[in-house]
Structures are given as C-alpha cells and as structure tokens.
Design a protein around this motif. Sequence first.
Motif, PDB file in Angstrom:
ATOM      1  N   THR A 222       7.237   9.025  -2.100  1.00 16.67           N
ATOM      2  CA  THR A 222       5.895   8.531  -1.575  1.00 16.67           C
ATOM      3  C   THR A 222       6.199   7.052  -1.802  1.00 16.67           C
ATOM      4  O   THR A 222       6.592   6.520  -3.060  1.00 16.67           O
ATOM      5  N   LEU A 223       5.787   5.977  -0.863  1.00 19.96           N
ATOM      6  CA  LEU A 223       5.816   4.695  -1.120  1.00 19.96           C
ATOM      7  C   LEU A 223       4.317   3.989  -0.855  1.00 19.96           C
ATOM      8  O   LEU A 223       3.493   4.290   0.013  1.00 19.96           O
ATOM      9  N   PRO A 224       3.659   3.889  -2.061  1.00 18.50           N
ATOM     10  CA  PRO A 224       2.323   3.107  -2.209  1.00 18.50           C
ATOM     11  C   PRO A 224       2.303   1.676  -1.704  1.00 18.50           C
ATOM     12  O   PRO A 224       2.756   0.651  -2.389  1.00 18.50           O
ATOM     13  N   ILE A 225       1.817   1.459  -0.606  1.00 20.26           N
ATOM     14  CA  ILE A 225       1.939  -0.056   0.079  1.00 20.26           C
ATOM     15  C   ILE A 225       0.551  -0.273   0.539  1.00 20.26           C
ATOM     16  O   ILE A 225      -0.023   0.612   1.247  1.00 20.26           O
ATOM     17  N   MET A 226       0.021  -1.362   0.081  1.00 21.84           N
ATOM     18  CA  MET A 226      -1.374  -1.820   0.290  1.00 21.84           C
ATOM     19  C   MET A 226      -2.382  -0.830   0.684  1.00 21.84           C
ATOM     20  O   MET A 226      -2.979  -0.399   1.464  1.00 21.84           O
ATOM     21  N   ASP A 227      -2.601  -0.265  -0.601  1.00 22.69           N
ATOM     22  CA  ASP A 227      -3.575   0.851  -0.827  1.00 22.69           C
ATOM     23  C   ASP A 227      -3.266   2.037   0.013  1.00 22.69           C
ATOM     24  O   ASP A 227      -4.210   2.668   0.346  1.00 22.69           O
ATOM     25  N   GLN A 228      -2.195   2.337   0.452  1.00 23.04           N
ATOM     26  CA  GLN A 228      -1.929   3.451   1.397  1.00 23.04           C
ATOM     27  C   GLN A 228      -0.673   4.232   0.892  1.00 23.04           C
ATOM     28  O   GLN A 228      -0.011   3.670   0.129  1.00 23.04           O
ATOM     29  N   GLN A 229      -0.480   5.410   0.999  1.00 19.65           N
ATOM     30  CA  GLN A 229       0.466   6.414   0.408  1.00 19.65           C
ATOM     31  C   GLN A 229       1.353   6.923   1.577  1.00 19.65           C
ATOM     32  O   GLN A 229       0.708   7.645   2.483  1.00 19.65           O
ATOM     33  N   PHE A 230       2.537   6.263   1.857  1.00 21.99           N
ATOM     34  CA  PHE A 230       3.284   6.866   3.010  1.00 21.99           C
ATOM     35  C   PHE A 230       4.412   7.667   2.325  1.00 21.99           C
ATOM     36  O   PHE A 230       5.241   7.352   1.490  1.00 21.99           O
ATOM     37  N   LYS A 231       4.407   8.844   2.950  1.00 21.04           N
ATOM     38  CA  LYS A 231       5.339   9.825   2.708  1.00 21.04           C
ATOM     39  C   LYS A 231       6.650   9.947   3.571  1.00 21.04           C
ATOM     40  O   LYS A 231       6.656   9.874   4.634  1.00 21.04           O
ATOM     41  N   MET A 232       7.596   9.807   2.478  1.00 20.46           N
ATOM     42  CA  MET A 232       9.036   9.859   3.181  1.00 20.46           C
ATOM     43  C   MET A 232       9.712  11.034   2.954  1.00 20.46           C
ATOM     44  O   MET A 232       9.725  11.544   1.782  1.00 20.46           O
TER      45      MET A 232
END
Length: 117
Positions: A77-87
């Motif tokens: 998971t990439l935590p970017i700008m208060d969002q969690q992007f699952k890779m």
Amino acid sequence: MKIKKLTLALMAMAIVTVAYAATDISGHWKGSINNEIEVAYDFKVDGQKLSGSTKGPDGNTIQLTDGWFKDDSLAFTLPIMDQQFKMTGKVKSTDQIVLYMKGGPMGDMSYVIKKAK
C-alpha cells in the motif's frame, strides 16, 4: 531410455521453477507510467514481508505499508496525500516486475519496473 530422459527433463524443470520462485526482488527498481512519470522503488524482502519506499509527487519519501511477497506475486500500500493506494504486482523475470493499481488518481493502470543496475 525415454523414461530416463523424461525424468531428467522433469528434474531440470523443477530446479528452474524453484530458482524462479526464490527470486529476491530486494533492491532498486525503476520505470515510468505512460512514458511520462518516472517512478522508482527500493524494495526489501524478509521472508514473505515486503518493505521499502518510493518518492511521492512532492519528492518526499513514502514508506510502503502492508507489503508481502510470495512466489512471483507482491502487494503493498502507498499512503499518498491522505489516501491509501493498493498496489499488486507480478515478477515477470529476475529484472522485471509489472505493477498494477486499481482506482488510482489516473484510473486503473499497470506499468513495468526494471531492476536498476
């Protein structure tokens, strides 16, 4: 004679399969998204745990979270700008990984990263 050759071929395939499954993706990987946005990841594998980092759009280091690596599959998971992007990803060779992101800022996408030399 045919049985012996078949047995040897199967043993060779098993050795190649085990070697491929034991691929260690630790290290520095680079690629680009749509040939426009350069990306780089530093991965570290410890058993099935995957950790590491990348740089965000603002140049700050982002730590990967919830990472795992097993056989030829990985996820983090990439935590970017208060969002969690699952890779998620698949190892295609010892020096190439395809990463996938569903529902990111640019929609669903995939891109290739390669082991830096």
